[in-house]
Design an enzyme around this catalytic site. Structure first.
Site, mmCIF file in Angstrom:
data_model
loop_
_atom_site.group_PDB
_atom_site.id
_atom_site.type_symbol
_atom_site.label_atom_id
_atom_site.label_comp_id
_atom_site.label_asym_id
_atom_site.label_seq_id
_atom_site.Cartn_x
_atom_site.Cartn_y
_atom_site.Cartn_z
ATOM 1 N N LYS A 115 0.825 -1.217 0.000
ATOM 2 C CA LYS A 115 0.000 0.000 0.000
ATOM 3 C C LYS A 115 0.861 1.271 0.000
ATOM 4 O O LYS A 115 0.404 2.332 -0.411
ATOM 5 C CB LYS A 115 -0.968 -0.006 1.168
ATOM 6 C CG LYS A 115 -2.063 -1.057 0.970
ATOM 7 C CD LYS A 115 -3.166 -0.977 1.990
ATOM 8 C CE LYS A 115 -4.251 -1.996 1.687
ATOM 9 N NZ LYS A 115 -3.768 -3.394 1.896
ATOM 10 N N ASP A 116 2.112 1.153 0.456
ATOM 11 C CA ASP A 116 3.009 2.312 0.416
ATOM 12 C C ASP A 116 3.184 2.851 -1.004
ATOM 13 O O ASP A 116 3.385 4.048 -1.189
ATOM 14 C CB ASP A 116 4.401 1.928 0.949
ATOM 15 C CG ASP A 116 4.415 1.704 2.458
ATOM 16 O OD1 ASP A 116 3.628 2.340 3.171
ATOM 17 O OD2 ASP A 116 5.240 0.879 2.914
#
Ligand SMILES: *Cc1c(COP(=O)(O)O)cnc(C)c1O
Length: 465
Positions: free
Chosen positions: A114-115
């Site tokens: 998700k980064d």
């Protein structure tokens, strides 16, 4: 230019530019935003395969952004987003066994994929506020992983505060440390005395208080934001090129994708539609298998959520599914509205003659997930995290000597020490320096009763000192 004009899957919004689409998040008519048209990138492939991750990201994303954000600014935002990644390749691609590859998406600050999108979204929010004024107060509820990626996306950013609620004592100690040790003054961790459902209820209640929402410029970082999908399209092109380099030929590849909200794999579907060399997508779920069942039967029917070793995929209603439905229903907003109305009324919708050449699906239960971790470790000395293990298991029946398979590795195994110990015993160490260093830091959190008024009081005091 229609690539940078956005419409809603439900037909109530059209002609919105990229920056407005990002600030809108969910479309105002309840649908999801999509570009009015998709470019065909097939003629660009040979010139793109030599690009760095950053240059490729600019090339893939720029047409969707248009004049709203000059190319030099987009490049600067992406450069800052990926400079926090530990690997200079951003997304390294490795071979696991003959014909099977992993694209490691977990080299960002919170060690999960998700980064890749949330680092970009944080910089993008900051840019929009700096150039168009205003402030943004993000309120979110998390059962663990999304909260930390969102916090790390916006920590220290001017004009932005973030308030993340999670159930006190019900996220793993490591997950809590990834959120509540962040020292920046704009980060607020609210541990509610209750369950994740209580957190979600409070979130809804606060957002439903429209005067409050407006007065405090509340925003969400939900997984339906178009900018998140767009940032994820890039690594499908990237990983396909890297595997073609490793194989020494240009055959199309297939991707196995561990899936929860259908965001990551939807980005792969778009990449395929735009001409990425992708033969098909292997959708992988854990026991929470609404999407697996859909691809088997054409019926999308809600089930009950059960906890698994891959908690970020413990989802029964996949919030991005409506985007795929829009394409399945020939871009007809009236048909999407009817299908979604049917789903919200009956908890199911069915597509009678459903057949998708783009997807196959598989799923893994707990024993299969643990076995995939064990087997991979024994054959390759590589430790899969439990989400990636679901994808490796799901891919197995679809392996094909003529088509290289790339599994998306979505988290570092060190984030899930209990599952790894269960699979491999206590002696295999999977620690990561970024996780070890958290043990020394003090926790900053506020424990509150799970009530809308308590959370609103907290926000009011934090924002008007
Ligand atoms: C969020 C997440 C997923 C699922 O991604 P979706 O976009 O929701 O399908 C898979 N693995 C990990 C580690 C995640 O954090």
């Amino acid at each position: 230019m229609s690539y940078s004009h956005y419409i809603s899957t439900r037909g109530g919004i059209s002609g919105v530019d990229f920056l407005s689409a990002v600030m809108m998040g969910l479309a105002d008519d309840g649908g999801l935003l999509l570009p009015a048209a998709l470019p065909d990138y097939s003629a660009n492939l040979s010139s793109w395969r030599g690009l760095s991750y950053l240059d490729l990201a600019v090339a893939v994303m720029q047409p969707f952004i248009g004049p709203a954000l000059p190319e030099s600014s987009l490049r600067a935002l992406l450069q800052r987003s990926y400079s926090t990644f530990a690997d200079p390749a951003v997304v390294p691609v490795i071979q696991l066994s003959p014909g099977l590859y992993l694209a490691e998406l977990f080299h960002g600050p919170t060690l999960a994929f998700k980064d890749i999108a949330l680092q970009f979204l944080g910089h993008l929010f900051e840019y929009i506020l700096q150039h168009h004024g205003g402030s943004l107060n993000i309120l979110g509820a998390t059962s663990g992983d999304t909260g930390s990626a969102a916090i790390h996306g916006v920590r220290g950013k001017a004009g932005i505060n973030i308030f993340i609620m999670y159930p006190e004592g019900r996220v793993s100690p490591l997950q809590e440390r990834q959120m509540a040790t962040v020292p920046d003054a704009n980060v607020h961790c609210l541990a509610l005395r209750g369950t994740f459902d209580d957190c979600q209820r409070v979130l809804k209640e606060v957002f439903n208080d429209l005067p409050f929402k407006r007065q405090y410029s509340l925003g969400a970082v939900n997984s339906v934001n178009w900018a998140r999908i767009l940032a994820q399209v890039v690594y499908y092109f990237w990983a396909a090129f890297r595997v073609q380099d490793l194989c020494g030929n240009r055959t199309a590849v297939q991707f196995a994708v561990p899936t929860g909200n259908f965001g990551d794999i939807f980005a792969g579907y778009l990449a395929k539609r735009m001409g990425a060399p992708v033969r098909r997508l292997i959708l992988a779920t854990n026991q929470n298998d609404i999407l697996y069942r859909f691809f088997q039967t054409g019926e999308y029917r809600i089930g009950t959520v059960s906890p698994t070793l891959s908690p970020s995929m413990d989802i029964q209603v996949a919030s991005n599914f409506e985007r795929y439905l829009y394409y399945l229903l020939d871009c007809d907003p009236a048909a999407v509205r009817a299908a979604m109305a049917q789903f919200s009324q009956h908890g199911s919708l069915s597509l009678p003659h459903f057949d998708s050449p783009d997807f196959v699906a598989g799923r893994a239960n707990t024993a299969e997930t643990l076995a995939a971790i064990r087997d991979t470790y024994q054959s390759s000395r590589y430790v899969l995290d439990p989400h990636t293990a679901v994808a490796v298991h799901a891919a197995t029946p679809f392996l094909d000597p003529a088509v290289p398979t790339i599994c998306l590795a979505t988290a570092h195994p060190g984030k899930f020490p209990a599952a790894i110990a269960e699979a491999l015993g206590p002696t295999v160490r999977t620690s990561h320096p970024a996780l070890d260093s958290l043990q020394q830091l003090p926790l900053r959190k506020t424990i509150l009763d799970p009530e809308c008024s308590r959370v609103q009081d907290f926000l009011t005091r934090a924002l008007c000192p």
